[in-house]
Design a protein around this motif. Sequence first.
Motif, short mmCIF file in Angstrom:
data_model
loop_
_atom_site.label_atom_id
_atom_site.label_comp_id
_atom_site.label_asym_id
_atom_site.label_seq_id
_atom_site.Cartn_x
_atom_site.Cartn_y
_atom_site.Cartn_z
N LEU A 49 0.73 -1.10 0.01
CA LEU A 49 -0.01 0.09 0.02
C LEU A 49 0.61 1.20 -0.05
N LEU B 70 2.48 1.45 -4.35
CA LEU B 70 0.90 2.06 -4.59
C LEU B 70 1.34 3.70 -4.21
N MET C 275 0.27 5.13 -1.51
CA MET C 275 -0.81 5.69 -0.68
C MET C 275 -0.81 6.35 0.39
N GLN D 51 -12.09 2.91 -7.60
CA GLN D 51 -10.82 2.95 -7.35
C GLN D 51 -10.35 2.26 -6.07
N ILE E 277 -7.84 -0.82 -5.56
CA ILE E 277 -6.70 -0.73 -4.90
C ILE E 277 -6.93 -1.92 -3.85
N VAL F 180 -3.89 -5.00 -3.47
CA VAL F 180 -3.22 -5.22 -2.17
C VAL F 180 -3.45 -6.64 -1.72
N VAL G 94 -6.77 4.37 3.57
CA VAL G 94 -7.26 4.72 2.02
C VAL G 94 -8.72 4.67 2.21
#
Lengths: 394, 446, 329
Positions: C78, C82, C84, C93, C97, C101, C161
Motif C-alpha cells: 500500500l 502504490l 498511498m 478505485q 486498490i 493489495v 485509504v
Amino acid sequence: MTASAGAAGTRPQGFRGMRDRAGTLAASHRSITIIVGWIIVATALPLLMLVPPFSTFQTQSLWIDGFTNAGVFILLALGLNVVVGFAGLLDLGYAAFYAIGAYTYAFAASPTVPWISLHVPFWPMLLVGAAVAAMFGLLLGAPTLRLRGDYLAIVTLGFGEIVPAVFLNADKVTNGTNGIGGVYKPDLFGYQFTLGNPVPYYIAMVAIIAIVMILVYRLQDSRLGRAWMAVREDELAAASNGVNTVTTKLLAFALGASTAGLAGVFTASKLTFVSPDQFSFAVSFTILAMVVLGGMGNVWGVAVGAFLLYTIQSVLLKQLNPFFHTLNVPFLKDIDFVQYQFLLYGLALVLMMLLRPEGLFPSSRRRRELHTEVDEYVGDELGPDPSSSPMEQS
Amino acid sequence: MKLWKLGALMGAAAILITACSSSATSAQSAAPASAAPASVAPGGSAAAGGSCTGTLTIGTEFPMSGGETANGEPAANGVKLLVDQVNKAGGVGGCQLQVNVQDDAVNGVHDPQQGAKNLQTLVADTSVVGVVGPYNSNVAKAEIPISNEAGLLMCSPANTGVGVTMPPEGDTYRTAHPDKIAYIRTATPDNIQGPSMADYMYNDLGVKSVYILDDTETFGVGVGDSFQQEFTKLGGTVVKRDSAPKSTSDYTPLFTAVAGQKPGGVYLAGTTPSGMGLALKQGRTVPGFETIPFGGPDGIADLIPAGGEGATLTVAGAAAHDVYGTLGAVHDIPNPQAFNDAYKAMFGKDPGAYSAPSYSCAQVIVAALKKAIEAGATDPAALREGVRANATNSANSFDTAMGTLSFDKYGDNTHPFISFYKTDMTTNPASWVFVKQQEFTDPNAP
Amino acid sequence: MRPDIVRVLQPIVIIAVSLVVVWLLLGGTQQFMNFLTLGAIYALIALGYTMVYGIIELINFAHGDLFMFGAFVAMWILTVPLGMTGAVDNPLQLTVILVVVMLPTMIVMGLLGTFIERFAYRPLRHAPRLAPLITAIGVSFILQNVIYSVFGPSPVNVPQVFPLTRFEFLGGRVSFLSLFMVAIAVFLMVLLQLFVGRTRLGRAMRSTAQDREAAELMGVDINQTIAITFFIAAALAGAGGTIQGLYFGSVQFNLGFFVGLKAFTAAVLGGIGNTTGAALGGFVIAFIEVFATQLGYSRWSEVAVFTVLILVLVFRPSGILGQQLGERA
C-alpha cells in the motif's frame, strides 16, 4: 560420570569389563549413583569455572549464580517431563504451577502481602508449595480426563493463561501488577542466605534437584511409572489391562505440578519478588522446548536440555556482542546481536529439531521405537492417531 | 547414552557456552575491550586532589530486545552519549569511562529474574561505579535488594511506582543496609503525576466526567489509581475504569461500551509502547470520542514530533489532536536543543522520552564519581561507595539535562516538577507544545 | 423437496436468530459491528489453524505470525509501490486498490507458508509429534524477528485509504469500511467451503486428512496436497492481515502472537479440523471478548475466553462442531 551411564539406563554395549560392571552397578543402585553423580558434578562445575578459559569470562560467583538459575529450569523440566515424557500428556501451561508455587511462598513469607503478614520458614514452605501446586494439578487434571491429545494441550494452555491473569487482576489479594516484594530469603539453623553470596542457594538447589531426581527415577521404575508408559503408548490397551487410567493421569498432573511448585518457592525466595509477568506463555513454552530438546522421557536428558537452553537464552545470546567485539571479527563485530536474539533463538530451535527430532538424548525406549519402526507411522507419541481428527466438511 | 559421548557433548557445549559469554564485563562502546578495565592509579594519595587512570564503567540495565526495545534503547543511548562526551573532554579525574549494556528482556519481555542476574553481573564487575536503569518497576523490585546489599548505586530514569522507594513497601527492598540507600530515581512518582493531571483536567480544561483506561502494567495502574483518587476528590465523576493489556489489538469495544455515558474526557494511564497510542488512535474513531480531550502521563507526552519512531504523535496520527500530557521534569532547562542535537548527531535519530532522564542519571553518577575521586578514593570499592554516598546525600545537588537534581533519604527527587504539554496539529510535523509547569514539595518531606 | 428446504433454511434461521440475540446482548449496532469485525479476523486465522491441524495434526504456532507478516506485506504494498497516503473516495478505485493489495499479499503469504512447510515441517513428518511443534515456535520467532529487523519494534501506521464515512443504522453509526471487511471475510470463508467441498483438490485434502496412507494408495499426491493446504491457510492469514491493517490502521511485529493464540482457541472451540467450526469459534471468541468489555470486565476477558473454552471442552470434548469420536479411531 558413572552417573550418566547409569542414568541413561542402558548398558554400554561393546564395552567390556570395568565399564560394563560399573554400568550394572550404577543401574542397580540408582539413588546412590545420582547422589554421588550430583556431588561430583556440583563440585566439579564451580571448580572448573576457576580454570581458564572459564575464569576469564565471568567470576566464579556469577557462574554459580547462573547455575542456580539454570537449576530452577532443570527442576521445571524434570516436572514437565513426568507429564509430557512419561505420561504423554501435552501440557502447554506448565508455568501456571510455577506461578502458584511462587505466590504460595510469597503469601507465606512477605511483609507486603496486602491481606496478611507472615514469615513461615522457607524449608517447610518448599513442601507446602509443592503440595499446593499438586492440588492445582489435580484441579486441572480432573476436568480434562476425557480430553485427548491436542484438546488437552489447549486446555492446559488456557489454564496457563488464566492463572497469571488471575494473579494480575485479583489485586486486592495479590497486589496485582505491582507484585509482592520483600519476600524473605531462606535461613538454615540461624544462617541467613544473602543475595551477595550465591553458594548457599546453589547447594540448596543441588540438593533439591538430587532429591527430585531420585524420586523421579523411583517413580519411573515403579508400578505407576509403568502405568504412565502404558497410558502414553496406548490408553485403551492400558485400561483393558487393568491400569486405572484416571488415577494414573491425575497423578501425573499432580506430581508434575509439585516439582514446579518447588521451583516456584525457590525462585520467589531467591528473587525476593514475584509478579504476574514472570509466568507468561513464553515460560511454559521454554520449559517444553527444554524437555523436547533434551529428549522426552529421559531424566538426565531433560536436565541437560534445560541447562543448555537456559544458558543459550540467558547467557550466550546476551553476550554475543562483547564476544565478537573482543575477538574483533571483522564483519560480525559490527552487528548488534541484541536485536537478533529472537532470530538466533528461533533458528537454533528449528535447526536442533531438524537435526535431532527425538532430542539430544532420547530415552532408550524412545530410541528403540524410532529406529526399529521407522517405516511405520511413529509420529504418534501424544494423543490419538492422526486419522482420529479428520478434517471434515459440514 | 554412552558415557563418553555424553561427557564429550557436555564438555563441548560447556566450552562453547563459556567461550561465547566471554568478557561479560567488557564494553560495547568504543572503549578498548581489555579484560581488566578497572585500574585506578595506585598511590592516589601522592597525586594531589586524587587522580585516576584506566577505565571505569557505567552499567545500563534496560529491556533491549523485542517489543520493549523502544523503551530501553533510547535510554541506554542517553548514557552512551554522556560517556562519549565525558571521554572526549578528558574523562573523569583522568579515568576514561565505558558503558556495559545489559538487556533484561527474555523472549522480548522484561524479566525480573534476568534483571537480577544482570545486576549481579554488574556488581561482580569491580570497574562498575554506577548503574542507570531499570525501566520497569517490577524489575527494580528484584534489583534494589541486590544493589542495596552490594552498595552499588542505581539511578532509574523511568521507575515511578510509589512502593519502589517509599515506606512501608520501599523499606522491604532495603533490608541489607536500611541506612545506606543505593537507589535513586529522576522520574516523579505516580502519586504526584496522576493527581496533577486530574487537577489540570478538572480545573483548567473543565472536564467533569472522565473515562480512565490503564494498560495493566505497574506504571499505568499506579498513575491511573492516583488520577482516579484525585479526580473523585475534586468532585468529578469517573464514569468507568478499564484495563486493557498490551496484547490488545482492538480498543474500539472498550470505548464503544462507555460512549453511552458521555464522558467529558479520557485519561490514558499508560505508555504509547504499551498500547495507549493505539487506544488513542482507535478510541477517536468511536462516536462520542471524536473531539473530547484525552489526558495522559509522560508515557503519552513523550515530546517527540510526529514521524519519530514509535512516538505517540506518529502512532496516533490524525487522532492526536486535543491530547494533554504531563512530564515529571522541569521544562525550563537551559538548553534543551543542545541535547537533542548531540543525540541526533551520535545516533542519527531523535531522542526518546527517557533519553534525557537517563543522560541525567549518568550525569549524577559522573558528578558523584568526580567528588569521590577528589576526596581521594582510589580503589574500585572506595570509588563505588563514594559514588553511592555522594549521589544519595541530600545535601548534594547535581546540574543535569533535567535541571538541578538532588535526592532525599529514600532516593526520590527533592524538588519534583510537573510540566504540562498539549499536542499541536498545526505545526508541521505535529508536535507537543509547552503549557505550564508546576513545582511540588518533596513527597517524603516530614 | 421439503427436507432440502429445511436443510438450507435451518442454518440460516439459526444464524439470524443468534445474530439478533448477540445484537441485543451487545447493546446495539455499534458494539455489534466491533464484534463482527473482530470475529471475522479471528475466523480467517482460525481457518488456517484448523486446516493445517486437520491435515498433518500440527498446532502451527507460526500461523499467528503469518497473519502478522501478511499485515506487513499489505502495508508495504500500500505504501511503497502504490504510494498511498490518504483516503480515496472513488468506490471503483478503492476496489481496484483492495484487489491490488489483497491478492498479491495472499499469494506472497501462500508461498511463504508452503516454503515454511517444505523446510521446517516436512522433514519432521515422521519425527515425534512434539518436534514440529517446537520448530513451529522457532519459525514464529524467526518471522517476528524478520519484521522487527525491517520495520522496528514500534507500531507502523497503515495509510487510511478507506474514508471513514458512516451511515446511521439501527441506532448506531456504521462505517462502510467495517461492513466491507466483514463482507470480504465471509466471501473468503464461503469460497473455502466450496473449494474444500466441491473441488478435486478439496477432496484430496479431505482424504489425506482422513487417512494419509489410503489416500496415497488411491493416487493422491500427499506432498502436493499438504503444500496446497499450507498455501491456502497462509493465504487466508494474509487476507486476515490485510483486513487487520486496513481496519485498525496500524500493525506491529508482535501482533500475531496473541491474535494467533485466540484464533487457535477458536479453532479448538469450534472443533479442530472442522472448517465451519473454526469460523464459528472465531465469532464465539470475539463475542465473549466484546461482551465482557461491554459489561465492564475487560480485564477479565481473557480469563472468560479460556474458561468458556475449558467448559465447552469438558462437556463436548471435541469442540462445538467436532466429530464425537471413540477412544481411538
